[in-house]
Structures are given as structure tokens and as C-alpha cells.
Design a protein around this motif. Structure first.
Motif, PDB file in Angstrom:
ATOM      1  N   TYR A   1      66.870 -27.077   4.622  1.00 11.43           N
ATOM      2  CA  TYR A   1      67.402 -28.456   4.610  1.00 11.43           C
ATOM      3  C   TYR A   1      67.101 -29.375   3.745  1.00 11.43           C
ATOM      4  CZ  TYR A   1      67.234 -26.378   9.465  1.00 11.43           C
ATOM      5  OH  TYR A   1      67.438 -25.639  10.799  1.00 11.43           O
ATOM      6  N   LYS A   2      66.135 -29.450   3.037  1.00  5.98           N
ATOM      7  CA  LYS A   2      65.826 -30.252   1.935  1.00  5.98           C
ATOM      8  C   LYS A   2      65.156 -29.547   0.793  1.00  5.98           C
ATOM      9  CE  LYS A   2      65.417 -34.343   4.821  1.00  5.98           C
ATOM     10  NZ  LYS A   2      65.413 -35.884   4.549  1.00  5.98           N
ATOM     11  N   ASN A   3      65.033 -30.468  -0.401  1.00 14.04           N
ATOM     12  CA  ASN A   3      64.332 -29.552  -1.327  1.00 14.04           C
ATOM     13  C   ASN A   3      62.864 -30.056  -1.421  1.00 14.04           C
ATOM     14  OD1 ASN A   3      66.396 -28.602  -2.738  1.00 14.04           O
ATOM     15  ND2 ASN A   3      67.191 -30.272  -3.585  1.00 14.04           N
ATOM     16  N   ALA A   4      62.045 -29.014  -1.870  1.00 15.22           N
ATOM     17  CA  ALA A   4      60.689 -29.497  -2.222  1.00 15.22           C
ATOM     18  C   ALA A   4      60.572 -29.526  -3.572  1.00 15.22           C
ATOM     19  CB  ALA A   4      59.860 -28.480  -1.400  1.00 15.22           C
ATOM     20  N   PHE A   5      59.428 -30.183  -3.992  1.00 15.12           N
ATOM     21  CA  PHE A   5      59.347 -30.543  -5.360  1.00 15.12           C
ATOM     22  C   PHE A   5      57.835 -30.342  -5.769  1.00 15.12           C
ATOM     23  CE2 PHE A   5      62.250 -33.542  -3.821  1.00 15.12           C
ATOM     24  CZ  PHE A   5      63.390 -33.452  -4.440  1.00 15.12           C
ATOM     25  N   LEU A   6      57.744 -30.204  -7.219  1.00 15.72           N
ATOM     26  CA  LEU A   6      56.373 -29.745  -7.562  1.00 15.72           C
ATOM     27  C   LEU A   6      55.107 -30.976  -7.073  1.00 15.72           C
ATOM     28  CD1 LEU A   6      54.859 -28.158  -9.900  1.00 15.72           C
ATOM     29  CD2 LEU A   6      55.577 -29.890 -11.595  1.00 15.72           C
ATOM     30  N   ASN A   7      54.158 -30.112  -6.900  1.00 13.85           N
ATOM     31  CA  ASN A   7      52.972 -30.600  -6.163  1.00 13.85           C
ATOM     32  C   ASN A   7      53.048 -31.288  -4.672  1.00 13.85           C
ATOM     33  OD1 ASN A   7      51.406 -30.621  -8.453  1.00 13.85           O
ATOM     34  ND2 ASN A   7      52.357 -32.186  -9.546  1.00 13.85           N
TER      35      ASN A   7
ATOM     36  N   PHE B   1      50.852 -25.088   1.899  1.00 19.44           N
ATOM     37  CA  PHE B   1      51.428 -24.235   0.876  1.00 19.44           C
ATOM     38  C   PHE B   1      51.612 -25.553  -0.220  1.00 19.44           C
ATOM     39  CE2 PHE B   1      55.490 -22.917  -0.965  1.00 19.44           C
ATOM     40  CZ  PHE B   1      55.181 -21.871  -1.626  1.00 19.44           C
ATOM     41  N   LEU B   2      51.135 -25.259  -1.488  1.00 21.03           N
ATOM     42  CA  LEU B   2      51.344 -26.124  -2.517  1.00 21.03           C
ATOM     43  C   LEU B   2      52.333 -25.634  -3.427  1.00 21.03           C
ATOM     44  CD1 LEU B   2      50.445 -28.796  -3.931  1.00 21.03           C
ATOM     45  CD2 LEU B   2      48.862 -27.476  -5.135  1.00 21.03           C
ATOM     46  N   VAL B   3      53.473 -26.542  -3.664  1.00 19.94           N
ATOM     47  CA  VAL B   3      54.170 -26.320  -4.697  1.00 19.94           C
ATOM     48  C   VAL B   3      53.899 -26.460  -5.948  1.00 19.94           C
ATOM     49  CG1 VAL B   3      56.906 -26.889  -5.559  1.00 19.94           C
ATOM     50  CG2 VAL B   3      56.191 -27.048  -3.114  1.00 19.94           C
ATOM     51  N   THR B   4      53.801 -25.348  -6.767  1.00 14.48           N
ATOM     52  CA  THR B   4      53.096 -25.150  -8.259  1.00 14.48           C
ATOM     53  C   THR B   4      54.295 -24.924  -9.246  1.00 14.48           C
ATOM     54  OG1 THR B   4      52.825 -22.881  -8.141  1.00 14.48           O
ATOM     55  CG2 THR B   4      50.888 -24.309  -7.305  1.00 14.48           C
ATOM     56  N   LYS B   5      53.878 -25.215 -10.299  1.00 13.85           N
ATOM     57  CA  LYS B   5      54.740 -24.959 -11.607  1.00 13.85           C
ATOM     58  C   LYS B   5      55.293 -23.538 -11.544  1.00 13.85           C
ATOM     59  CE  LYS B   5      55.286 -26.029 -16.470  1.00 13.85           C
ATOM     60  NZ  LYS B   5      54.575 -26.537 -17.786  1.00 13.85           N
ATOM     61  N   ASP B   6      54.549 -22.416 -11.381  1.00 18.41           N
ATOM     62  CA  ASP B   6      54.917 -21.186 -11.386  1.00 18.41           C
ATOM     63  C   ASP B   6      56.068 -20.796 -10.356  1.00 18.41           C
ATOM     64  OD1 ASP B   6      52.821 -20.827 -12.916  1.00 18.41           O
ATOM     65  OD2 ASP B   6      51.521 -19.941 -11.542  1.00 18.41           O
ATOM     66  N   ILE B   7      56.188 -21.722  -9.098  1.00 20.41           N
ATOM     67  CA  ILE B   7      57.456 -21.421  -8.051  1.00 20.41           C
ATOM     68  C   ILE B   7      58.233 -22.668  -8.081  1.00 20.41           C
ATOM     69  CG2 ILE B   7      56.021 -19.833  -6.740  1.00 20.41           C
ATOM     70  CD1 ILE B   7      55.501 -22.280  -4.968  1.00 20.41           C
ATOM     71  N   SER B   8      58.322 -23.251  -9.117  1.00 22.23           N
ATOM     72  CA  SER B   8      59.517 -24.434  -9.318  1.00 22.23           C
ATOM     73  C   SER B   8      60.133 -24.239 -10.613  1.00 22.23           C
ATOM     74  CB  SER B   8      58.806 -25.842  -9.224  1.00 22.23           C
ATOM     75  OG  SER B   8      57.991 -25.917 -10.209  1.00 22.23           O
ATOM     76  N   ASN B   9      61.418 -24.823 -10.692  1.00 19.58           N
ATOM     77  CA  ASN B   9      62.342 -24.801 -11.832  1.00 19.58           C
ATOM     78  C   ASN B   9      61.899 -25.658 -12.813  1.00 19.58           C
ATOM     79  OD1 ASN B   9      63.642 -26.986 -10.941  1.00 19.58           O
ATOM     80  ND2 ASN B   9      65.321 -25.940 -10.360  1.00 19.58           N
ATOM     81  N   ALA B  10      62.663 -25.856 -13.943  1.00 19.02           N
ATOM     82  CA  ALA B  10      62.242 -26.745 -14.906  1.00 19.02           C
ATOM     83  C   ALA B  10      62.446 -28.163 -14.710  1.00 19.02           C
ATOM     84  CB  ALA B  10      63.331 -26.586 -16.004  1.00 19.02           C
ATOM     85  N   ASN B  11      63.134 -28.632 -13.645  1.00 18.09           N
ATOM     86  CA  ASN B  11      63.456 -29.826 -12.970  1.00 18.09           C
ATOM     87  C   ASN B  11      62.201 -30.227 -11.924  1.00 18.09           C
ATOM     88  OD1 ASN B  11      65.361 -30.516 -14.851  1.00 18.09           O
ATOM     89  ND2 ASN B  11      66.881 -29.520 -13.099  1.00 18.09           N
ATOM     90  N   GLY B  12      61.252 -29.157 -11.463  1.00 21.40           N
ATOM     91  CA  GLY B  12      60.242 -29.313 -10.580  1.00 21.40           C
ATOM     92  C   GLY B  12      60.825 -29.009  -9.108  1.00 21.40           C
TER      93      GLY B  12
END
Length: 123
Positions: free
Chosen positions: A60-66, A11-22
Motif C-alpha cells: 500500500y505504501k513504501n517504507a524507508f530506511l530506519n 522489523f527495522l528497515v536497514t540499508k541491506d534491505i533497501s535500495n540506493a534511495n532508501g
């Protein structure tokens, strides 16, 4: 019956599923893991899998863009009432071979006799 069926899904975190801060949006991750939770139990139902009866979801933790995440689904319990699927979402740490846990979840799929596959033999 002791059954342990594992499924790993990238699963890749993309811009479509992240907020403005990534940051990965938790509801987007929840929707994805809810889908992946059905993978280990698909073979037990003739038609659509029934809605989730109960669940627990913890970040538990945040995931970030990419970030490249792995969603692991495991059928951990099967009984007369239904199926329990455990989900663990991890991300590889950059400096070690260890995995960092992002979230976990536990889903209960009730057993409905009209959906359950039974092995019947012809007489």
C-alpha cells in the motif's frame, strides 16, 4: 474450530534491505512476512511446515530506511484443508497514535496428514 492466534514481530528497515534511495525492497519484506506467517501455525506440525499453497500480497505504501515496522500474523482460518494466516505490516505515524498500513498478505498452508499433530491416547 475458531482459532485466533496473534503474533507481533518488530522489523527495522536497514540499508541491506533497501535500495540506493532508501526504499524498502518489496522482495525483502515478502521473505520476512513469509517467515512470520509460519509462527502462529508451528504448533500444528510435527516437522517442517509445508510450502505455501496459495498467497495474496499487496503493498500500500513504501517504507524507508530506519522505519520501525510491526508485522502482525494472525491465524484466521483452520479447516480440514489447512490454515490461513493473515499478515498486516504497519508503521507508527509520527504525529498521531495511529498506525499506517504498509502491506497485507494472506497465506494458505495446506494440511498434510504426515505433518499434522494429532492427539492420540494410549490404549
Amino acid at each position: 474450530m475458531k482459532t485466533h492466534i496473534n503474533t507481533n514481530v518488530p522489523f527495522l528497515v536497514t540499508k541491506d534491505i533497501s535500495n540506493a534511495n532508501g526504499f524498502l525492497l518489496p522482495h525483502a519484506l515478502y521473505e520476512k512476512i513469509k517467515t512470520v506467517a509460519t509462527y502462529p501455525i508451528k504448533e500444528f506440525y510435527l516437522q517442517d511446515i509445508p510450502d505455501i499453497g496459495d498467497f495474496k500480497f499487496k503493498m500500500y505504501k513504501n517504507a524507508f530506511l530506519n522505519d520501525k515496522l510491526t508485522i502482525q500474523a494472525q491465524l484466521v482460518k483452520q479447516d480440514k484443508d489447512g490454515y490461513w494466516v493473515n499478515i498486516t505490516v504497519t508503521k507508527a505515524k509520527n504525529t498521531t497514535n495511529h498506525q499506517e498500513r504498509i502491506c497485507s498478505a494472506l497465506f494458505d498452508f495446506p494440511l498434510e496428514s504426515k505433518y499434522y499433530k494429532t492427539n492420540r491416547t494410549a490404549c
